[in-house]
Design a protein around this motif. Structure first.
Motif, PDB file in Angstrom:
ATOM      1  N   TRP A  42      36.551  32.069  35.226  1.00 22.97           N
ATOM      2  CA  TRP A  42      36.633  33.537  35.356  1.00 22.97           C
ATOM      3  C   TRP A  42      38.100  33.968  35.347  1.00 22.97           C
ATOM      4  O   TRP A  42      38.802  33.831  36.344  1.00 22.97           O
ATOM      5  CB  TRP A  42      35.948  33.961  36.660  1.00 22.97           C
ATOM      6  CG  TRP A  42      35.755  35.437  36.764  1.00 22.97           C
ATOM      7  CD1 TRP A  42      36.723  36.369  37.027  1.00 22.97           C
ATOM      8  CD2 TRP A  42      34.534  36.163  36.606  1.00 22.97           C
ATOM      9  NE1 TRP A  42      36.186  37.630  37.022  1.00 22.97           N
ATOM     10  CE2 TRP A  42      34.832  37.526  36.767  1.00 22.97           C
ATOM     11  CE3 TRP A  42      33.211  35.779  36.328  1.00 22.97           C
ATOM     12  CZ2 TRP A  42      33.866  38.518  36.684  1.00 22.97           C
ATOM     13  CZ3 TRP A  42      32.245  36.767  36.241  1.00 22.97           C
ATOM     14  CH2 TRP A  42      32.570  38.128  36.423  1.00 22.97           C
ATOM     15  N   THR A  44      40.916  36.733  35.456  1.00 22.93           N
ATOM     16  CA  THR A  44      41.114  38.103  35.927  1.00 22.93           C
ATOM     17  C   THR A  44      42.603  38.441  35.868  1.00 22.93           C
ATOM     18  O   THR A  44      43.451  37.561  36.050  1.00 22.93           O
ATOM     19  CB  THR A  44      40.554  38.293  37.365  1.00 22.93           C
ATOM     20  OG1 THR A  44      40.930  39.597  37.841  1.00 22.93           O
ATOM     21  CG2 THR A  44      41.071  37.248  38.344  1.00 22.93           C
ATOM     22  N   ARG A 125      34.322  40.297  42.273  1.00 23.45           N
ATOM     23  CA  ARG A 125      34.573  38.876  41.960  1.00 23.45           C
ATOM     24  C   ARG A 125      33.863  37.987  42.971  1.00 23.45           C
ATOM     25  O   ARG A 125      33.358  36.909  42.632  1.00 23.45           O
ATOM     26  CB  ARG A 125      36.085  38.596  41.912  1.00 23.45           C
ATOM     27  CG  ARG A 125      36.820  39.361  40.802  1.00 23.45           C
ATOM     28  CD  ARG A 125      38.222  38.824  40.586  1.00 23.45           C
ATOM     29  NE  ARG A 125      39.067  38.917  41.756  1.00 23.45           N
ATOM     30  CZ  ARG A 125      39.926  39.905  42.014  1.00 23.45           C
ATOM     31  NH1 ARG A 125      40.065  40.910  41.167  1.00 23.45           N
ATOM     32  NH2 ARG A 125      40.669  39.900  43.116  1.00 23.45           N
ATOM     33  N   LYS A 129      31.067  35.094  42.308  1.00 20.18           N
ATOM     34  CA  LYS A 129      31.156  33.743  42.881  1.00 20.18           C
ATOM     35  C   LYS A 129      29.850  33.360  43.583  1.00 20.18           C
ATOM     36  O   LYS A 129      29.346  32.241  43.432  1.00 20.18           O
ATOM     37  CB  LYS A 129      32.328  33.707  43.872  1.00 20.18           C
ATOM     38  CG  LYS A 129      32.603  32.357  44.471  1.00 20.18           C
ATOM     39  CD  LYS A 129      33.853  32.431  45.341  1.00 20.18           C
ATOM     40  CE  LYS A 129      34.185  31.085  45.935  1.00 20.18           C
ATOM     41  NZ  LYS A 129      35.494  31.100  46.610  1.00 20.18           N
ATOM     42  N   GLU A 139      37.980  30.763  39.748  1.00 21.83           N
ATOM     43  CA  GLU A 139      38.726  32.021  39.624  1.00 21.83           C
ATOM     44  C   GLU A 139      40.144  31.719  39.128  1.00 21.83           C
ATOM     45  O   GLU A 139      40.869  30.946  39.748  1.00 21.83           O
ATOM     46  CB  GLU A 139      38.785  32.759  40.964  1.00 21.83           C
ATOM     47  CG  GLU A 139      39.392  34.143  40.810  1.00 21.83           C
ATOM     48  CD  GLU A 139      39.414  34.933  42.117  1.00 21.83           C
ATOM     49  OE1 GLU A 139      38.904  36.056  42.140  1.00 21.83           O
ATOM     50  OE2 GLU A 139      39.953  34.410  43.129  1.00 21.83           O
ATOM     51  N   PRO A 179      43.809  38.544  43.392  1.00 17.15           N
ATOM     52  CA  PRO A 179      43.106  37.459  44.083  1.00 17.15           C
ATOM     53  C   PRO A 179      44.001  36.895  45.194  1.00 17.15           C
ATOM     54  O   PRO A 179      45.205  36.726  44.994  1.00 17.15           O
ATOM     55  CB  PRO A 179      42.905  36.418  42.982  1.00 17.15           C
ATOM     56  CG  PRO A 179      43.001  37.158  41.704  1.00 17.15           C
ATOM     57  CD  PRO A 179      43.955  38.281  41.952  1.00 17.15           C
ATOM     58  N   PRO A 182      43.258  32.258  44.462  1.00 17.29           N
ATOM     59  CA  PRO A 182      42.586  31.844  43.221  1.00 17.29           C
ATOM     60  C   PRO A 182      42.553  30.322  43.099  1.00 17.29           C
ATOM     61  O   PRO A 182      43.413  29.636  43.655  1.00 17.29           O
ATOM     62  CB  PRO A 182      43.470  32.453  42.125  1.00 17.29           C
ATOM     63  CG  PRO A 182      44.817  32.596  42.753  1.00 17.29           C
ATOM     64  CD  PRO A 182      44.576  32.868  44.211  1.00 17.29           C
TER      65      PRO A 182
END
Ligand SMILES: Nc1ncnc2c1ncn2[C@@H]1O[C@H](COP(=O)(O)OS(=O)(=O)O)[C@@H](OP(=O)(O)O)[C@H]1O
Ligand SMILES: Nc1ncnc2c1ncn2[C@@H]1O[C@H](COP(=O)(O)OP(=O)(O)O)[C@@H](O)[C@H]1O
Length: 209
Positions: A42, A44, A125, A129, A139, A179, A182
């Motif tokens: 993922w 971001t 997010r 998850k 992430e 994040p 991450p």
């Protein structure tokens, strides 16, 4: 009778007449068949941070190594499945909710699924998850400050924002929640595209063992 609350068409409703039907082929069977572990990478970050560029490179390299992959990119998915959504906070949440659901299915199919969406909200997010499963959700924060992204401006969007043509633009007039922890941090002011992609590939190969 078991009544649960589910989201249907973006609304929370009582689910009285829908029943889960189990198949006879499961995630682990499909992974065995494909000789890989289905997972979701993922990506971001802000617009212009490098999500698509790096994700494309990672997918190309994984494909060359024989993995079965699929890339879901924000711009592309917004042409089809999510073409009814704009850029209000509510629409972005719905956008990410749908992608979390879709990528969970792709993972369940055994694919290494790459997701490249701004996905600006921590809550969304976190939902992804939970939906995908914390072990198979990776992430990846593609980091670049807004000044760097505006300098790159690969689609000319930051110029349009400056002219006032685009409203609610992430990092300028719409929030981006970084994040906090991450799985992979890619600082694209320090790493080249190849270095960033290699960092992700190394992580994936480790997880595939
Ligand atoms: N207002 C506004 N804010 C941010 N981005 C905008 C906006 N309007 C259009 N675009 C273009 O849409 C792409 C982002 O779509 P996403 O689906 O990834 O966004 S989100 O996750 O729902 O926030 C984004 O693509 P990327 O540059 O690849 O991130 C832009 O091309
Ligand atoms: N280290 C880097 N990593 C990723 N992209 C970079 C880097 N340095 C410069 N770029 C450039 O920045 C732009 C990023 O655009 P893009 O991948 O579309 O970002 P996003 O998908 O996050 O909007 C591309 O033109 C890319 O060539």
């Amino acid at each position: 009778m078991c009544i649960e609350r589910v989201f249907l068409g973006g609304r929370l409703v009582d689910n009285l007449n829908i029943f889960w039907h189990n198949g006879k082929v499961e995630y682990k069977d499909r992974c065995k068949h494909l000789k890989q572990k289905g997972m979701v990478l993922w990506f971001t970050g802000l617009s212009g941070s490098g999500k698509s560029t790096i994700a494309v490179q990672v997918e190309k390299e994984l494909y060359k190594k024989g993995f079965v992959t699929y890339l879901l990119d924000g711009d592309n998915v917004r042409y089809g499945l999510n073409s009814n959504l704009g850029f209000s906070n509510e629409d972005r949440e719905e956008n990410i909710r749908r992608i979390a659901e879709v990528s969970a299915l792709f993972k369940d199919a055994g694919l290494i699924t790459l997701v490249s969406f701004i996905s600006p909200f921590r809550k969304s997010r976190e939902f992804a998850k939970q939906k995908i499963g914390s072990i198979t959700f990776v992430e990846i924060y593609v980091k670049a400050d807004v000044e760097t992204c505006a300098k790159r401006d690969p689609k000319g969007l930051y110029k349009k924002v400056k002219k006032g043509v685009i409203k609610n633009f992430t990092g300028i007039s719409s929030p981006y929640e970084e994040p906090e922890n991450p799985d992979i941090l890619l600082d694209t002011r320090e790493l080249s595209v190849e270095e960033a992609a290699n960092k992700v590939i190394k992580f994936v190969l480790n997880k595939q063992r």
